[in-house]
Design a protein around this motif. Sequence first.
Motif, short mmCIF file in Angstrom:
data_model
loop_
_atom_site.label_atom_id
_atom_site.label_comp_id
_atom_site.label_asym_id
_atom_site.label_seq_id
_atom_site.Cartn_x
_atom_site.Cartn_y
_atom_site.Cartn_z
N ALA A 70 -19.23 8.33 -4.16
CA ALA A 70 -19.84 9.00 -3.01
C ALA A 70 -21.15 8.31 -2.56
O ALA A 70 -21.39 7.15 -2.90
CB ALA A 70 -20.05 10.48 -3.27
N ILE A 71 -21.96 9.04 -1.79
CA ILE A 71 -23.16 8.45 -1.19
C ILE A 71 -24.41 9.02 -1.86
O ILE A 71 -24.52 10.23 -2.06
CB ILE A 71 -23.23 8.76 0.33
N TYR B 174 -24.23 3.10 4.11
CA TYR B 174 -23.72 4.18 4.98
C TYR B 174 -24.32 4.04 6.37
O TYR B 174 -23.61 4.08 7.38
CB TYR B 174 -24.08 5.55 4.38
N LEU C 266 -7.11 3.79 3.23
CA LEU C 266 -7.51 3.69 1.82
C LEU C 266 -7.12 4.96 1.07
O LEU C 266 -7.13 6.05 1.63
CB LEU C 266 -9.03 3.49 1.73
N ARG C 267 -6.81 4.79 -0.19
CA ARG C 267 -6.49 5.95 -1.02
C ARG C 267 -7.75 6.54 -1.67
O ARG C 267 -7.79 7.73 -1.94
CB ARG C 267 -5.46 5.57 -2.08
N LYS C 268 -8.71 5.69 -1.96
CA LYS C 268 -9.99 6.16 -2.52
C LYS C 268 -11.08 5.72 -1.58
O LYS C 268 -11.26 4.52 -1.37
CB LYS C 268 -10.23 5.48 -3.88
N ASP C 269 -11.82 6.66 -1.04
CA ASP C 269 -12.90 6.31 -0.12
C ASP C 269 -13.79 7.53 0.01
O ASP C 269 -13.37 8.57 0.52
CB ASP C 269 -12.30 5.93 1.25
N ASN C 270 -15.00 7.43 -0.48
CA ASN C 270 -15.92 8.56 -0.43
C ASN C 270 -17.24 8.15 0.18
O ASN C 270 -18.26 8.03 -0.50
CB ASN C 270 -16.12 9.15 -1.83
N THR C 271 -17.20 7.95 1.48
CA THR C 271 -18.38 7.50 2.21
C THR C 271 -18.75 8.54 3.26
O THR C 271 -18.66 8.30 4.46
CB THR C 271 -18.11 6.14 2.87
N GLY C 272 -19.10 9.72 2.80
CA GLY C 272 -19.49 10.79 3.71
C GLY C 272 -18.34 11.76 3.94
O GLY C 272 -17.44 11.87 3.12
N SER D 222 -13.15 -0.16 -2.71
CA SER D 222 -11.69 0.06 -2.69
C SER D 222 -11.08 -0.61 -1.46
O SER D 222 -11.77 -0.91 -0.49
CB SER D 222 -11.37 1.55 -2.69
N PHE D 223 -9.78 -0.81 -1.55
CA PHE D 223 -9.02 -1.54 -0.54
C PHE D 223 -7.65 -0.89 -0.38
O PHE D 223 -7.22 -0.13 -1.23
CB PHE D 223 -8.81 -2.99 -1.01
N SER E 204 -8.30 3.35 8.11
CA SER E 204 -8.35 2.29 7.11
C SER E 204 -7.20 2.39 6.11
O SER E 204 -6.81 1.39 5.52
CB SER E 204 -9.69 2.31 6.37
N GLY F 46 -16.92 15.76 -1.86
CA GLY F 46 -17.26 14.35 -1.61
C GLY F 46 -18.51 14.13 -0.78
O GLY F 46 -18.82 12.99 -0.46
N GLY G 107 -12.39 -2.49 3.67
CA GLY G 107 -12.44 -1.66 2.47
C GLY G 107 -13.59 -0.68 2.50
O GLY G 107 -14.32 -0.56 3.49
N SER G 108 -13.76 0.03 1.40
CA SER G 108 -14.82 1.03 1.28
C SER G 108 -15.90 0.54 0.32
O SER G 108 -15.58 -0.03 -0.73
CB SER G 108 -14.25 2.35 0.75
N PHE G 109 -17.16 0.80 0.66
CA PHE G 109 -18.25 0.42 -0.23
C PHE G 109 -18.57 1.52 -1.23
O PHE G 109 -19.45 1.38 -2.07
CB PHE G 109 -19.51 0.05 0.57
N SER G 110 -17.85 2.64 -1.14
CA SER G 110 -18.00 3.68 -2.17
C SER G 110 -16.66 4.38 -2.38
O SER G 110 -16.30 5.28 -1.65
CB SER G 110 -19.08 4.69 -1.79
N ALA G 111 -15.95 3.92 -3.37
CA ALA G 111 -14.59 4.41 -3.59
C ALA G 111 -14.58 5.78 -4.25
O ALA G 111 -13.91 6.69 -3.81
CB ALA G 111 -13.81 3.42 -4.46
N GLU G 112 -15.38 5.92 -5.32
CA GLU G 112 -15.30 7.18 -6.06
C GLU G 112 -16.65 7.67 -6.57
O GLU G 112 -16.69 8.57 -7.40
CB GLU G 112 -14.28 7.07 -7.22
N THR H 146 -18.79 14.58 -5.63
CA THR H 146 -18.56 13.14 -5.50
C THR H 146 -17.08 12.81 -5.37
O THR H 146 -16.73 11.66 -5.16
CB THR H 146 -19.13 12.38 -6.72
N ASN I 256 0.82 -1.21 0.00
CA ASN I 256 0.00 0.00 0.00
C ASN I 256 0.85 1.26 0.00
O ASN I 256 0.33 2.37 -0.02
CB ASN I 256 -0.91 0.01 1.24
#
Lengths: 495, 495
Positions: free
Chosen positions: B456-457, B465, A206-212, B376-377, A204, B221, B449-454, B168, A127
């Motif tokens: 957003a929500i 979320y 992460l490099r890409k993460d857009n959750t709020g 994403s991870f 976490s 974002g 990981g993230s459930f929304s990488a790029e 986003t 990473n």
Amino acid sequence: MTSLSQKSFVASQDFDALKDIVGEKGLMWPDGHGGDDFAVYETCVRYGAGKAAFVVRPANSKETSRVLAYCYGRGITLIPQSGNSGLVGASTPDSSGTQGVLSFDRLIRTSEMGTDSSDQIIFDEENRSVMVGAGVRLSDLNAFLEPKGYVFPIDLGADPRIGGMIATNTGGARFLRYGDVRQNTLGVKVVLADEAGTELDFMSGLRKDNTGIDWKHLFIGTTGVLGVVTEAVLNVVRLPQQSTAALLVPRDEAAVLKLLLEMEQRCDTNLTAFEGMSANAIRAAFDHVPSLRNPFPGGDVPDYVLLVELSRTWAKRESEQNLDELMEVVLAEIWEDEEAPLENAFIGRPEEMWALRHALSEGVKHAGKLVAFDVSFRRGDLMRFRAFMAQELPEKFPNVWICDFGHVGDGGLHFNLSIPQDDPRLNDTAFMPSLREWVVKIVVEKYNGSFSAEHAIGRSNQGFYDLYTPEKVKELAGKIKGALSPGELGDVKLG
Amino acid sequence: MTSLSQKSFVASQDFDALKDIVGEKGLMWPDGHGGDDFAVYETCVRYGAGKAAFVVRPANSKETSRVLAYCYGRGITLIPQSGNSGLVGASTPDSSGTQGVLSFDRLIRTSEMGTDSSDQIIFDEENRSVMVGAGVRLSDLNAFLEPKGYVFPIDLGADPRIGGMIATNTGGARFLRYGDVRQNTLGVKVVLADEAGTELDFMSGLRKDNTGIDWKHLFIGTTGVLGVVTEAVLNVVRLPQQSTAALLVPRDEAAVLKLLLEMEQRCDTNLTAFEGMSANAIRAAFDHVPSLRNPFPGGDVPDYVLLVELSRTWAKRESEQNLDELMEVVLAEIWEDEEAPLENAFIGRPEEMWALRHALSEGVKHAGKLVAFDVSFRRGDLMRFRAFMAQELPEKFPNVWICDFGHVGDGGLHFNLSIPQDDPRLNDTAFMPSLREWVVKIVVEKYNGSFSAEHAIGRSNQGFYDLYTPEKVKELAGKIKGALSPGELGDVKLG
């Protein structure tokens, strides 16, 4: 929120309670319980000393949480202190003797490690990131990374701890290529100054993460007043294996930005530094460090000199030019133009050039009474501001010398003024504030610049924050502070 | 805050009031006042159509402010809508018919321009930045920049407007080299959903500025729910003048990250993309776009293929290798190792390779019923997640095909599943949610990981979320929303 009477009351019961949390070696207080180092925690680099009620040194995020919850309940103000190498007076207590210092000294392991782990840093090579405690020093992080071929790319003169670098969002000399601490922070763990001492985990990595909301950005650059960062995940990069540097003399001041754009186009991200140095700063460095070699013909220092650096992460291949050759080719290309922005160039040993660059700061400190400004501009305005000052300063404040240097590639300027130590105006208490206020007014009002480029907000520039931050923004900052950390954390007021 | 009864009441007096602010052509409503396009504003790309009470299209930040203040006073919910190319259902109204769409269509000039200015974009070459209205399309920005030798470096398949890209925080295929929208946003102007429709100006465009909270990060974002970005200052970079690409076949899945690290070290930032493509996605693209050339020997598509790109901002110099040669040298270096992570490599025309890459998305859409995940991870976990899924999915959900592709260089993965259109499970309303929930659970709980990488929500992932955001974080998000924009803005609930 606490009342003043509460704030002034720190008693022996508090010492007992805090010792229960952090242990004997985690707490110091005056009158023989401080050890020899106590005054070190009360004193900051540039703005005098305060007086601490105690110094509490939690060893991990959990202990930090319990300390913050306790102090919240008791209405005790805590001043987060990292490497204490900051320049705006944000990391030391005031003179009241009622504030406690929350030191990051022992925050050198993350929650995932045992407290007696010999590892201080978790490296995730895939990473390209590390997980560290906020108390880890920059030099220790890089000493860990270098044998592995990596580096945390924030290049500074000082040796701060990671928590303070995050709290001030330091930039440094290679921002142009690598960005600031914000751009290299992938995650934080943070403790809030609230009833529970809430720990928030945004680790976490992460490099890409857009959750709020991307929460880390609220804690980066706000000197710890919104919450105490105890751990972080940082981006690391490959250590350069080739580098070269040159000193460039621009044809005139207007040529500086042309040179920057030319270098950017012709070298792309091989360009890792584009630093400006004034003649006065260079001369001050030569005076203060006589061992520095003067590379200029006849020793005549040009009015303004640029230090440019190229670097690459791989070892030179047989089939390739080395970077010295690339530098020569690039400069020759620029020179071809009849109206070339370049008057002269010196290619030499990068270590020598950086030695000069790094000696500027100490040099100007010894050249007279230093009045330092950490300002920034849109890149083009940096040179326009300098030109304006060269014109106006002598009229407004005669016998004050400009000995600036800075990061032309990102618009950051260490605008230093020097006043002879025997100048009688130094005895006039109104003189220095009027000089400071005039300079900052020009920066902010005339050039739409920043009065704190990379040192953040502390006691020394709180007044400028109050003056130049719109009321509505302060109101919102106060609400956000109240939502996150209603307790007394730090001595900076954003709202 | 508004009550439901207030929300449902949008009357002709509202149309009159809004028309007073934005003029005749700035307002549309149903029943003949919408024009032919009205349904376009009600329909999103991936998640069905809603019903708008009206579409209001302010022409500048001031009008936006007046619209938000009016709707705040009347308790009307506004849904900000930019290019409406988002994939999570955040930019269209719900089915109630009570929400108004706040379109960015006409926000194409900044406050510094007249509304009839022919310029839409203010370019500051010295600062390498542009000032734009939120309604400017990415393609229009780049058409403006390209003749000048610059580009806004967010590389996407879609053609969004700038405001939506900020809302986003889009990433795209060259994140590895250039970062996301956040890293390329130097400033924003934002309008809050409060009584005054407060305009906040953070448009100084400075690269280094640490004077308190860096406010722009709250609005980037968060899909517009904390405030509407009406203008922005963006970083731009030099347009590459050389590029090359190769398709690499890794020896096995574990070799992918080794290849990434090797390429990063040996090519530094010449490496501008490192994309992964599964065999199923590639085959789907070939099926859907027969004109694509199949570059693999015998047409046999390998299990996993990487598209790597090198590029540079300068034109090739006589004294230099070109990038094709550099790619060959680098691949030969990697191959020298007996345990080389590389099985095969194809150097060819970059346009052909990118045509394949860009055809994947449409390809998988036509291969069956698509179930798309934007996850994403940490970079290393991306391949571990894929391996886990290849093992577990057939057992848990047989006859569901993995046809993923993604951004291995930054850990982002478009994890696509395809189900035959005639599969009877598609008639079971519980099937799709259970599949979605299982995949996201693995992403978040097993791999952090993230459930929304790029993306957003939005409505489509609001449930995730709610499920995976800690209660305390939601509580704080609600407070920040209340402090900034207490009015009804967007249909996403962060708190």
